[in-house]
Scaffold this active site. Structure first.
Site, PDB file in Angstrom:
ATOM      1  N   GLY A 159     -33.301 -54.615   9.562  1.00 55.26           N
ATOM      2  CA  GLY A 159     -32.718 -53.307   9.264  1.00 55.26           C
ATOM      3  C   GLY A 159     -33.467 -52.226  10.012  1.00 55.26           C
ATOM      4  O   GLY A 159     -34.493 -52.475  10.647  1.00 55.26           O
ATOM      5  N   THR A 199     -34.329 -44.009  10.607  1.00 54.39           N
ATOM      6  CA  THR A 199     -34.428 -42.991  11.654  1.00 54.39           C
ATOM      7  C   THR A 199     -35.669 -43.179  12.518  1.00 54.39           C
ATOM      8  O   THR A 199     -35.616 -43.039  13.743  1.00 54.39           O
ATOM      9  CB  THR A 199     -34.465 -41.591  11.014  1.00 54.39           C
ATOM     10  OG1 THR A 199     -33.356 -41.446  10.126  1.00 54.39           O
ATOM     11  CG2 THR A 199     -34.402 -40.502  12.073  1.00 54.39           C
ATOM     12  N   VAL A 209     -37.296 -52.740  10.727  1.00 53.93           N
ATOM     13  CA  VAL A 209     -37.950 -53.798   9.959  1.00 53.93           C
ATOM     14  C   VAL A 209     -37.590 -55.149  10.568  1.00 53.93           C
ATOM     15  O   VAL A 209     -36.417 -55.429  10.841  1.00 53.93           O
ATOM     16  CB  VAL A 209     -37.540 -53.759   8.475  1.00 53.93           C
ATOM     17  CG1 VAL A 209     -38.263 -54.856   7.693  1.00 53.93           C
ATOM     18  CG2 VAL A 209     -37.856 -52.389   7.866  1.00 53.93           C
ATOM     19  N   LYS A 230     -42.590 -53.579   9.051  1.00 56.68           N
ATOM     20  CA  LYS A 230     -41.912 -52.308   9.282  1.00 56.68           C
ATOM     21  C   LYS A 230     -42.633 -51.594  10.421  1.00 56.68           C
ATOM     22  O   LYS A 230     -43.824 -51.294  10.310  1.00 56.68           O
ATOM     23  CB  LYS A 230     -41.944 -51.466   8.002  1.00 56.68           C
ATOM     24  CG  LYS A 230     -41.224 -50.124   8.100  1.00 56.68           C
ATOM     25  CD  LYS A 230     -41.274 -49.434   6.736  1.00 56.68           C
ATOM     26  CE  LYS A 230     -40.559 -48.096   6.731  1.00 56.68           C
ATOM     27  NZ  LYS A 230     -40.612 -47.454   5.383  1.00 56.68           N
ATOM     28  N   ASP A 283     -36.484 -42.360  -6.389  1.00 53.53           N
ATOM     29  CA  ASP A 283     -35.305 -42.728  -5.602  1.00 53.53           C
ATOM     30  C   ASP A 283     -34.859 -44.140  -5.967  1.00 53.53           C
ATOM     31  O   ASP A 283     -34.545 -44.955  -5.094  1.00 53.53           O
ATOM     32  CB  ASP A 283     -35.604 -42.629  -4.101  1.00 53.53           C
ATOM     33  CG  ASP A 283     -34.328 -42.639  -3.255  1.00 53.53           C
ATOM     34  OD1 ASP A 283     -33.259 -42.264  -3.789  1.00 53.53           O
ATOM     35  OD2 ASP A 283     -34.398 -43.026  -2.072  1.00 53.53           O
TER      36      ASP A 283
END
Length: 466
Positions: free
Chosen positions: A19, A22, A26, A41, A139
């Site tokens: 994935g 911005t 990863v 990452k 979040d």
């Protein structure tokens, strides 16, 4: 960004992409040392720095938070952080099952009550653990909940990830509340929308309620194509419960999605709710908690009874980076984040006596790990708490090192019990009691007033030293 097959920092070989965001991408990767499969990452340092101080703070905060909470079984673990001149690398636990949201879609949009309850148990366990460490996620949403593939056929275990927007308790203002508006609109608590300050714990509980509703219903409780209309529904707590919700599920959802944060259910109340209690088993104590009835290993009979001496290299390794001023205070930390360092000119006998006084007034028993010899007390003691804490009784080792005949270093470390309870003991009881016999540098005294958890000895965003 690096390509598949690239070896980074001579330690990890990158595999397929998992994935991207911005500023980051990863990858699945393999450790060249252990052969372990991990997730890496990769953050573009230049892009992050161009984005401004806010992005820099977010990256450093994410590292700090993951180090605080990453040992919980339902939180994605951060193994290490590395940095080159152009990239930052987060090496994390690989969660093979993907996002919970994908599993929800594959299952027809919603889960059965037992499956939803199982994931919710794990979500609440992770969130409660984070809160106990002073961390508020802010979040929480299915996209940030991963499911591992444990091969048992039982649906895997939940793993909370993406702590980039998390807040530490130190971020609170003078009113004790958080004030930064963040989160994903559909999951955000009404008090965050109101921008009047909010409690991070109750805001996370609201998000847990939205997630539970989604798992059981297959759709969100608050949704509108017009964002302001959706915010209005969230603020007023306007939602409809599907007919197939059981009475206990309805009751719990109504408490979780209470728009008034002062009457919203707390986690302590939540775990006692009938719907939650069904099939819930309390997680056993952490494996790294020491058995309290375990006998101490006998001291080496040939051991010199004087305090162990430290050379210059030992002193540097105990200090923060190479700044030795951090040692000469009552607020030092060794390279191991749970250890505390104190430097004093008092002899070892005086230090041990002071520790015994602290133990007597703070509900600890003292066990000397070396016996007296020629007027010298033992140079290591164990403080064993007798009060039950979050993870059993607190146990602390204190070891005394002689730097010179007029300078001693005391290293204090937790060997059992809860880390936050240990830190509270050090801040509230240990340091104040040692203040009059410890050395304090002016620089450290000035910085003590606004101490934050260290992210690392050298920030991954700083330029490499020449």
């Amino acid at each position: 960004m690096p390509e598949k097959g690239t070896v980074v920092m001579s330690r990890y070989e990158l595999g397929r992409s998992l994935g991207h965001g911005t500023f980051s991408k990863v990858y699945q990767a393999r450790s060249l040392v252990s052969g372990e499969t991990v997730a890496v990452k990769v953050i573009d340092k230049e892009k992050a720095l161009r984005a401004g101080a806010g992005m820099v703070d977010q990256i450093e905060r994410e590292v700090a938070v993951m180090r605080l909470v990453g040992r919980h079984p339902n939180v994605v673990r951060l193994h290490e952080v590395m940095a080159s001149r152009s990239k930052i690398y987060f090496v994390m636990e690989l969660v093979r099952g993907g996002e919970l949201l994908a599993r929800l879609v594959a299952g027809g949009g919603r889960l059965g009550e037992d499956a939803a309850r199982r994931y919710f148990h794990q979500l609440v366990a992770a969130v409660d653990f984070c809160h106990s460490r002073g961390v508020y996620h802010r979040d929480l949403k299915p996209e940030n909940l991963l499911v591992d593939d444990d091969g048992s056929g039982g649906g895997g275990n939940l793993k909370v990830t993406d702590f980039g927007l998390s807040a530490l308790s130190a971020s609170r203002r003078h009113d004790g509340l958080l004030h930064t508006t963040c989160g994903t609109p559909s999951y955000v608590a009404p008090e965050i929308i109101g921008d009047k300050g909010y409690d991070g714990a109750t805001a996370d509980v609201w998000s847990c309620g939205v997630i539970l509703f989604l798992l059981l219903a297959g759709y969100l409780p608050f949704f509108d194509s017009n964002l302001m209309e959706m915010y209005k529904k969230i603020t007023n707590g306007e939602f409809k419960v599907p007919d197939w919700f059981t009475p206990d599920a309805r009751s719990l959802i109504s408490r979780l999605l209470d728009p008034n944060p002062t009457t919203r259910i707390t986690i302590d109340e939540l775990v006692k709710h009938p719907w939650f209690k069904k099939g819930h088993t309390k997680r056993p104590a952490s494996s790294n908690t020491m058995k309290l009835n375990e006998e101490e290993k006998p001291a080496n009979a040939a051991m010199n009874m004087k305090p162990a001496s430290l050379n210059a290299f030992d002193i540097i390794s105990l200090s923060q980076g190479f700044d030795l001023s951090g040692m000469f205070c009552c607020h030092g930390h060794s390279s191991r984040t749970q250890d505390q360092l104190f430097v004093t000119g008092k002899p070892a006998t005086a230090i041990v006596s002071r520790l015994e006084e602290i133990a007597e007034t703070e509900h600890f028993t003292v066990k000397k790990k070396q016996k007296k010899r020629q007027e010298e007390d033992g140079m290591a003691v164990k403080l064993q708490g007798w009060k039950e804490g979050r993870k059993g009784q607190l146990a602390i080792d204190a070891e005394i090192f002689e730097v010179s005949p007029s300078c001693y270093v005391v290293e204090v470390k937790k060997t059992a019990g809860d880390t936050l309870e240990y830190q509270a003991f050090c801040n509230r009881d240990l340091r104040p009691s040692l203040n009059d016999i410890c050395w304090t540098s002016p620089a450290t005294a000035a910085s003590e007033k606004n101490q934050l958890p260290a992210v690392s000895e050298v920030s991954p965003l700083s330029s490499p030293r020449n």
